[in-house]
Design a protein around this motif. Structure first.
Motif, PDB file in Angstrom:
ATOM      1  N   LYS A 128     -38.331 -42.979  75.446  1.00 15.62           N
ATOM      2  CA  LYS A 128     -38.284 -43.205  76.871  1.00 15.62           C
ATOM      3  C   LYS A 128     -38.674 -45.133  76.752  1.00 15.62           C
ATOM      4  CE  LYS A 128     -39.494 -38.883  79.177  1.00 15.62           C
ATOM      5  NZ  LYS A 128     -40.507 -38.417  80.039  1.00 15.62           N
ATOM      6  N   SER A 129     -37.976 -45.602  77.912  1.00 16.12           N
ATOM      7  CA  SER A 129     -38.052 -47.148  77.749  1.00 16.12           C
ATOM      8  C   SER A 129     -37.953 -47.567  79.084  1.00 16.12           C
ATOM      9  CB  SER A 129     -37.195 -47.812  76.883  1.00 16.12           C
ATOM     10  OG  SER A 129     -35.921 -47.358  77.404  1.00 16.12           O
ATOM     11  N   THR A 130     -38.244 -48.721  79.547  1.00 17.93           N
ATOM     12  CA  THR A 130     -38.302 -49.587  80.664  1.00 17.93           C
ATOM     13  C   THR A 130     -38.626 -51.029  80.484  1.00 17.93           C
ATOM     14  OG1 THR A 130     -38.858 -49.581  82.922  1.00 17.93           O
ATOM     15  CG2 THR A 130     -40.534 -49.200  81.486  1.00 17.93           C
ATOM     16  N   PHE A 138     -41.125 -49.153  75.009  1.00 20.22           N
ATOM     17  CA  PHE A 138     -40.547 -47.898  74.211  1.00 20.22           C
ATOM     18  C   PHE A 138     -41.542 -47.210  73.960  1.00 20.22           C
ATOM     19  CE2 PHE A 138     -37.782 -51.629  73.645  1.00 20.22           C
ATOM     20  CZ  PHE A 138     -36.398 -51.006  73.796  1.00 20.22           C
ATOM     21  N   GLN A 149     -31.328 -47.315  73.436  1.00 11.60           N
ATOM     22  CA  GLN A 149     -32.093 -48.016  74.450  1.00 11.60           C
ATOM     23  C   GLN A 149     -32.476 -49.520  74.112  1.00 11.60           C
ATOM     24  OE1 GLN A 149     -35.265 -45.351  75.906  1.00 11.60           O
ATOM     25  NE2 GLN A 149     -34.011 -43.452  75.169  1.00 11.60           N
ATOM     26  N   ASP A 199     -29.435 -51.510  75.382  1.00 12.17           N
ATOM     27  CA  ASP A 199     -29.739 -51.337  77.116  1.00 12.17           C
ATOM     28  C   ASP A 199     -30.683 -52.445  77.416  1.00 12.17           C
ATOM     29  OD1 ASP A 199     -27.819 -49.485  77.006  1.00 12.17           O
ATOM     30  OD2 ASP A 199     -29.293 -47.776  77.307  1.00 12.17           O
ATOM     31  N   LEU A 200     -31.781 -52.451  76.908  1.00 13.32           N
ATOM     32  CA  LEU A 200     -32.908 -53.509  77.376  1.00 13.32           C
ATOM     33  C   LEU A 200     -32.462 -54.829  76.820  1.00 13.32           C
ATOM     34  CD1 LEU A 200     -34.334 -50.751  77.961  1.00 13.32           C
ATOM     35  CD2 LEU A 200     -36.553 -51.565  77.174  1.00 13.32           C
TER      36      LEU A 200
END
Length: 464
Positions: A194-196, A205, A221, A224-225
């Motif tokens: 999961k990441s943000t 991450f 991911q 994406d980031l």
């Protein structure tokens, strides 16, 4: 806890070994100690037959029971909690687990100091939600003592039909009395990455376990980031118990430009190998901080050790679990399996971390919850003070929070404000998916974020 198929299979193998040995193929099976092995098998057969024919209680000398005891003793003599026989059912569950989904309560367990111990609760699962922690020793399952249990014994009792409940009694370090957790079993679907974006530029991450889809999910991911302006990385490996070695190595290869990732040294040359990074890193120039704790084990220690020893990033948190052994899983003819420790792994510096762990570069302790605070949390639940506060405050100010703390003091409840804020957040998230990060409560993550802010400021100053 081992099933009948296992016993019959072992029995047939032993008989086959005796017959084969007697047939003159000793050197092929037991190269180097043929005669001694043959004599021991003859001894086993003699004792087996004597017990079967002369022991006074016939019900206790059925073949299945005797062979079960012999096999249990053979495995226990190794004094290795990571080597174990797996029934057909459990072996099938293990294969499902590595594919990213399994049934249970969401804890990874092992044997430490002769007790079933939580290596890590899996994030966003029933066990994590009730508050189980890495290091908890499970002393009872539904009232039955786990003393002398193998990992398989415990797993067979903990796993069960979705929707049913069980009670785990645990002994937690620093807490005088055992704690009880009643948990409803569920289907555990592992979204292992999961990441943000944190603070508009830091990529966070969290890798909860290494399964077949993990490396590809991480790769996607990362992309994406990067497209969102990521200029630094926090890799959260806390409470990551490991999983597939190949997955951990593949992720390390994405982060390293060159150098060794891990060395594996086994009994035979064929079991020894050195894994090296290739020049294909996805993020060669981004600062990295890795978060670790005592729930970081096996594959997560391989990844953390590779980053640390190659000076690719900084480790922050607490000393890792210390599982530095490699297990090979073999499927047996009846569909059951055996997990055998076949090697130890070594970090790029040549260090074995088995039963020692990896020390972080910066030690940052997690928030400590005392026995008195555990009792205070129970009292808070009984009085419903947190629930009432959340119902009355969709969002709250510092003044609102101060009023709540005064109310707790009036009820003789002493508890750290940071824990109260976490309890409020838990209540707010009771009916929704929890936020991935919590910078108010997670002191280790907050420390990492502040470190990267300083690094990025320094880099920008140098550029200008």
């Amino acid at each position: 806890m081992k099933n009948k198929e296992r016993l019959i299979w072992i029995f047939l193998v032993l008989v086959l070994l005796i017959i084969t040995t007697a047939s003159g193929l000793n050197n092929w099976i037991f190269a180097g100690d043929t005669e001694r092995t043959y004599e021991n098998l003859k001894l086993f057969n003699e004792i087996f037959n004597l017990l079967r024919t002369e022991y006074y209680d016939e019900s206790k000398v059925e073949p299945d029971r005797l062979i079960k005891g012999a096999v249990d003793g053979m495995i226990e003599s190794l004094e290795d909690p990571h080597t174990d026989y797996m029934s057909k059912e459990f072996f099938g569950e293990l294969q499902t687990e590595t594919r990213g989904e399994f049934g249970g309560v969401g804890i990874v367990i092992g044997v430490r100091d002769k007790w079933i111990t939580v290596i890590s609760p899996i994030a966003d699962t029933p066990a994590a939600r009730v508050g189980m922690k890495a290091g908890d020793k499970i002393i009872e399952i539904d009232g039955e003592s786990t003393e002398g249990f193998t990992t398989t014994d415990a797993v067979n009792m903990i796993r069960g039909e979705v929707g049913t409940s069980l009670t785990l009694t645990v002994k937690r370090e620093g807490v005088s009395q055992p704690l009880q957790f009643t948990i409803t079993r569920g289907v555990i679907k592992l979204e292992t990455v999961k990441s943000t974006i944190v603070d508009d530029h830091i990529g966070y991450f969290r890798i909860s376990q290494f399964s077949e889809p993990t490396a590809e999910a991480f790769r996607v991911q990362i992309g994406d980031l990067k497209s969102q302006g990521m200029d630094s990385i926090i890799l959260d490996l806390r409470n990551n118990p490991g999983g597939l070695l190949s997955s951990a190595i593949e992720i390390a290869d994405m982060l390293l430009i060159d150098g060794n990732i891990v060395s594996i040294k086994g009994r035979n040359k064929s079991q020894s190998q050195v894994y090296k990074a290739h020049e294909r890193t996805y993020i060669p120039d981004l600062p990295i901080i890795v978060l670790v704790n005592k729930g970081s084990a096996s594959g997560s220690e391989i990844l953390a050790g590779a980053i640390k020893d190659n000076k690719r990033g900084i480790l922050v948190g607490e000393t890792t679990f210390g599982k530095g052994s490699v297990q090979t899983v073999r499927e047996l003819p009846d569909g059951s399996g055996i997990k055998i420790t076949t090697a130890l792994y070594y970090t790029p510096s040549g260090a074995s971390i088995h039963e020692v762990g990896i020390e972080p570069d910066e030690v940052v302790k997690d928030v400590e919850v005392t026995q008195e605070e555990i009792d205070a949390i129970k009292k808070l639940e009984e009085l419903g003070l947190i629930k009432t506060f959340v119902q009355e405050h969709e969002s709250y100010t510092d003044t609102d929070f101060e009023t709540l703390m005064n109310q707790l003091a009036q009820n003789s409840i002493e508890i750290k404000p940071i824990i109260v804020r976490r309890l409020i957040k838990n209540e707010q998230e009771a009916d929704r998916m929890p936020d991935l990060i919590d910078l108010d409560y997670d002191v280790q993550l907050k420390h990492a974020v502040n470190m990267l802010k300083s690094v990025n400021r320094l880099l920008k100053t140098k550029v200008s």
